[in-house]
Scaffold this motif. Structure first.
Motif, PDB file in Angstrom:
ATOM      1  N   ASN A   1       0.815  -1.222   0.000  1.00  0.00           N
ATOM      2  CA  ASN A   1       0.000   0.000   0.000  1.00  0.00           C
ATOM      3  C   ASN A   1       0.848   1.272   0.000  1.00  0.00           C
ATOM      4  N   SER A   2       1.983   1.207  -0.683  1.00  0.00           N
ATOM      5  CA  SER A   2       2.862   2.381  -0.832  1.00  0.00           C
ATOM      6  C   SER A   2       3.391   2.880   0.508  1.00  0.00           C
ATOM      7  N   TRP A   3       3.727   1.950   1.408  1.00  0.00           N
ATOM      8  CA  TRP A   3       4.317   2.273   2.716  1.00  0.00           C
ATOM      9  C   TRP A   3       3.392   3.147   3.567  1.00  0.00           C
ATOM     10  N   GLY A   4       2.090   2.818   3.549  1.00  0.00           N
ATOM     11  CA  GLY A   4       1.220   3.540   4.483  1.00  0.00           C
ATOM     12  C   GLY A   4      -0.119   3.989   3.981  1.00  0.00           C
ATOM     13  N   GLY A   5      -0.464   3.685   2.723  1.00  0.00           N
ATOM     14  CA  GLY A   5      -1.797   4.027   2.241  1.00  0.00           C
ATOM     15  C   GLY A   5      -1.932   5.471   1.773  1.00  0.00           C
ATOM     16  N   ILE A   6      -3.156   5.857   1.464  1.00  0.00           N
ATOM     17  CA  ILE A   6      -3.442   7.181   0.900  1.00  0.00           C
ATOM     18  C   ILE A   6      -2.933   8.306   1.798  1.00  0.00           C
ATOM     19  N   ASP A   7      -3.119   8.185   3.105  1.00  0.00           N
ATOM     20  CA  ASP A   7      -2.765   9.278   4.020  1.00  0.00           C
ATOM     21  C   ASP A   7      -1.272   9.331   4.345  1.00  0.00           C
TER      22      ASP A   7
ATOM     23  N   PHE B   1       6.038 -20.897  -8.669  1.00  0.00           N
ATOM     24  CA  PHE B   1       4.830 -20.993  -7.850  1.00  0.00           C
ATOM     25  C   PHE B   1       4.651 -19.732  -6.992  1.00  0.00           C
ATOM     26  N   ARG B   2       3.383 -19.342  -6.786  1.00  0.00           N
ATOM     27  CA  ARG B   2       3.066 -18.092  -6.081  1.00  0.00           C
ATOM     28  C   ARG B   2       2.171 -18.356  -4.874  1.00  0.00           C
ATOM     29  N   PHE B   3       2.578 -17.797  -3.732  1.00  0.00           N
ATOM     30  CA  PHE B   3       1.744 -17.779  -2.538  1.00  0.00           C
ATOM     31  C   PHE B   3       1.203 -16.353  -2.356  1.00  0.00           C
ATOM     32  N   PRO B   4      -0.060 -16.078  -2.707  1.00  0.00           N
ATOM     33  CA  PRO B   4      -0.597 -14.736  -2.468  1.00  0.00           C
ATOM     34  C   PRO B   4      -0.918 -14.543  -0.985  1.00  0.00           C
ATOM     35  N   HIS B   5      -0.792 -13.308  -0.511  1.00  0.00           N
ATOM     36  CA  HIS B   5      -1.117 -13.002   0.883  1.00  0.00           C
ATOM     37  C   HIS B   5      -1.758 -11.616   0.943  1.00  0.00           C
ATOM     38  N   SER B   6      -2.817 -11.503   1.721  1.00  0.00           N
ATOM     39  CA  SER B   6      -3.519 -10.220   1.837  1.00  0.00           C
ATOM     40  C   SER B   6      -2.850  -9.266   2.831  1.00  0.00           C
ATOM     41  N   MET B   7      -1.940  -9.787   3.657  1.00  0.00           N
ATOM     42  CA  MET B   7      -1.266  -8.933   4.639  1.00  0.00           C
ATOM     43  C   MET B   7      -0.318  -7.973   3.939  1.00  0.00           C
ATOM     44  N   ILE B   8      -0.343  -6.706   4.357  1.00  0.00           N
ATOM     45  CA  ILE B   8       0.552  -5.707   3.782  1.00  0.00           C
ATOM     46  C   ILE B   8       1.929  -5.864   4.418  1.00  0.00           C
ATOM     47  N   LEU B   9       2.929  -6.083   3.574  1.00  0.00           N
ATOM     48  CA  LEU B   9       4.288  -6.249   4.077  1.00  0.00           C
ATOM     49  C   LEU B   9       5.270  -5.954   2.953  1.00  0.00           C
ATOM     50  N   GLU B  10       6.338  -5.224   3.279  1.00  0.00           N
ATOM     51  CA  GLU B  10       7.397  -4.941   2.319  1.00  0.00           C
ATOM     52  C   GLU B  10       8.635  -5.765   2.669  1.00  0.00           C
ATOM     53  N   GLY B  11       9.351  -6.192   1.623  1.00  0.00           N
ATOM     54  CA  GLY B  11      10.521  -7.041   1.847  1.00  0.00           C
ATOM     55  C   GLY B  11      11.605  -6.390   2.685  1.00  0.00           C
ATOM     56  N   GLY B  12      11.700  -5.049   2.654  1.00  0.00           N
ATOM     57  CA  GLY B  12      12.715  -4.359   3.448  1.00  0.00           C
ATOM     58  C   GLY B  12      12.421  -4.330   4.931  1.00  0.00           C
ATOM     59  N   SER B  13      11.226  -4.805   5.313  1.00  0.00           N
ATOM     60  CA  SER B  13      10.855  -4.780   6.732  1.00  0.00           C
ATOM     61  C   SER B  13      11.204  -6.072   7.452  1.00  0.00           C
ATOM     62  N   ILE B  14      11.779  -7.051   6.725  1.00  0.00           N
ATOM     63  CA  ILE B  14      12.138  -8.336   7.334  1.00  0.00           C
ATOM     64  C   ILE B  14      13.553  -8.727   6.919  1.00  0.00           C
ATOM     65  N   HIS B  15      14.236  -9.439   7.798  1.00  0.00           N
ATOM     66  CA  HIS B  15      15.560  -9.979   7.460  1.00  0.00           C
ATOM     67  C   HIS B  15      15.720 -11.298   8.204  1.00  0.00           C
ATOM     68  N   VAL B  16      16.131 -12.344   7.487  1.00  0.00           N
ATOM     69  CA  VAL B  16      16.198 -13.677   8.094  1.00  0.00           C
ATOM     70  C   VAL B  16      17.617 -14.229   8.086  1.00  0.00           C
ATOM     71  N   ASP B  17      17.853 -15.204   8.964  1.00  0.00           N
ATOM     72  CA  ASP B  17      19.158 -15.869   8.998  1.00  0.00           C
ATOM     73  C   ASP B  17      19.141 -17.205   8.270  1.00  0.00           C
TER      74      ASP B  17
ATOM     75  N   ASN C   1       2.762  -0.576  12.780  1.00  0.00           N
ATOM     76  CA  ASN C   1       2.188   0.721  12.427  1.00  0.00           C
ATOM     77  C   ASN C   1       0.758   0.518  11.922  1.00  0.00           C
ATOM     78  N   LYS C   2      -0.153   1.336  12.393  1.00  0.00           N
ATOM     79  CA  LYS C   2      -1.561   1.186  12.036  1.00  0.00           C
ATOM     80  C   LYS C   2      -1.851   1.538  10.581  1.00  0.00           C
ATOM     81  N   ASN C   3      -0.832   2.050   9.863  1.00  0.00           N
ATOM     82  CA  ASN C   3      -1.056   2.338   8.441  1.00  0.00           C
ATOM     83  C   ASN C   3      -0.789   1.125   7.555  1.00  0.00           C
ATOM     84  N   ARG C   4      -0.492  -0.036   8.172  1.00  0.00           N
ATOM     85  CA  ARG C   4      -0.262  -1.259   7.404  1.00  0.00           C
ATOM     86  C   ARG C   4      -1.428  -2.251   7.600  1.00  0.00           C
ATOM     87  N   ASN C   5      -1.464  -2.873   8.756  1.00  0.00           N
ATOM     88  CA  ASN C   5      -2.473  -3.911   9.041  1.00  0.00           C
ATOM     89  C   ASN C   5      -3.168  -3.601  10.366  1.00  0.00           C
ATOM     90  N   PRO C   6      -4.035  -2.569  10.371  1.00  0.00           N
ATOM     91  CA  PRO C   6      -4.611  -2.093  11.634  1.00  0.00           C
ATOM     92  C   PRO C   6      -5.482  -3.115  12.357  1.00  0.00           C
TER      93      PRO C   6
END
Length: 370
Positions: free
Chosen positions: A118-124, A148-164, A178-183
């Protein structure tokens, strides 16, 4: 090529970035309301990044129909250029998160998570008002690769996670809660989804990201990253008067008092930030402000961090900001941290941070399957 259920149910997990890649994906910048002087400076640096990575692994750059010829002319022949519409070129956040599994025969399979965006926070609060093209980027990449594709409705950007790659995920509360993602989702629900989709068992939550990283609300990839299991790099400053200092101390406290998914105490390597750096009058004046994108104001503190590098197959592609002292120190730390890798400096990376991110933000690795 959509798969029903979660990656976890099919045995998929997200590999660490230092595991082998089959290629790297990038977009091509052109927004005149985000990149100054019609993106000519940003395009030059994106080309440098793509070229540097292509010395270690294949690279695909996606460019809009209007920019395909321009991108092709600026990039070397060994880089594939694909026509793709997009709103902007942050492929870490709009591209798929690739995951792998292992079949009964021992062969690996590849799939991709197509998160909502959602463009890092939606319309507002978001960075631009129309993201209808960006929300399709991940699916287009997966279809090009027949993955193969796993669709997900949760708003998440790849830069917000890092794994080992061994069951641990780093993120920040500042962004994911932040409430501007998945309130409508609780922290526990978000954590549960990360575990089911990334194949991780433990989430380490840092309270906040880098000071000034308002565009992304504190993405982890500007603040902290794994360099191998049990070892992280943390954005740092020795200046107690810098507003980043409190955030770094806060993060250090969390990291020093936790363990990873396998019970290891974390080793924390400090990577000093540059500057502080601020947007100049000239840089701000080069951006055409038409109300469609977040304003770029002179005097804005830039979210500049050396943690925002890319790990290629045998190469570390790292930003240089024109701050000689800390540029050199970052290279020293990275060479020491990655002794078996060639550290490649990208001069002029300030042009990327002017648009709101850096090298890690504009790249997306596709794992090699064995």
């Amino acid at each position: 090529m959509e798969i029903k259920g979660t990656p976890e149910q099919h045995g998929y997990w997200m590999p660490a970035e230092w595991e082998s890649h089959s290629q790297c994906w990038m977009g091509w910048p052109e927004r005149f309301d985000n990149w100054r002087d019609n993106a000519v400076h940003a395009q030059r640096v994106f080309s440098k990044v793509a070229t540097a990575i292509s010395n270690f692994e294949p690279v695909t750059v996606c460019a809009s129909p209007a920019q395909w010829t321009n991108a092709r002319s600026q990039l070397p022949p060994n880089i594939r250029v694909v026509e793709m519409s997009m709103n902007d070129s942050w492929f870490r956040d709009t591209g798929p998160t690739f995951v792998v599994n292992k079949s009964a025969s021992g062969a690996q399979n590849l799939a991709g998570i197509d998160w909502n965006f959602n463009s890092w926070g939606g319309i507002d609060d978001g960075c631009y008002k129309d993201w209808t093209l960006d929300v399709r980027v991940a699916r287009k990449i997966l279809e090009i690769e027949k993955v193969f594709r796993f669709p997900h409705s949760m708003i998440l950007e790849g830069g917000s996670i890092h794994v080992d790659g061994e069951g641990t995920c780093l993120t920040t509360e500042e962004c994911l809660l932040n409430k501007n993602r998945n309130p409508d989702m609780t922290k526990e629900q978000i954590e549960d989804n990360l575990k089911k989709y990334l194949g991780v068992r433990k989430i380490i939550w840092l309270p906040r990201g880098l000071f000034g990283d308002d565009d992304t609300n504190g993405h982890i990839d500007n603040m902290c990253c794994f360099v191998k299991p049990g070892v992280v790099l943390l954005s740092w400053t020795n200046d107690k008067s810098d507003l980043q200092y409190e955030r770094s101390i806060e993060a250090l406290s969390v990291l020093s008092n936790t363990t990873d998914a396998n019970g290891r105490k974390l080793e924390v390597i400090k990577l000093h930030i540059p500057g502080p750096l601020y947007m100049t009058d000239e840089e701000a004046a080069g951006v055409i402000q038409d109300g469609e994108a977040k304003p770029r104001e002179p005097g804005t503190r830039l979210a500049a961090s050396y943690v925002n590098f890319y790990i290629a197959n045998g190469g570390i592609i790292t930003p240089q900001f024109g701050d000689e002292k800390w540029d050199n120190e970052a290279v020293r730390v990275l060479k020491e941290t990655f002794p078996d890798y060639e550290v490649v400096k990208i001069e002029g990376a300030r042009e990327i941070v002017l648009g709101g991110g850096n090298i890690h933000c504009i790249t997306q690795q596709q794992p090699a399957i064995k």
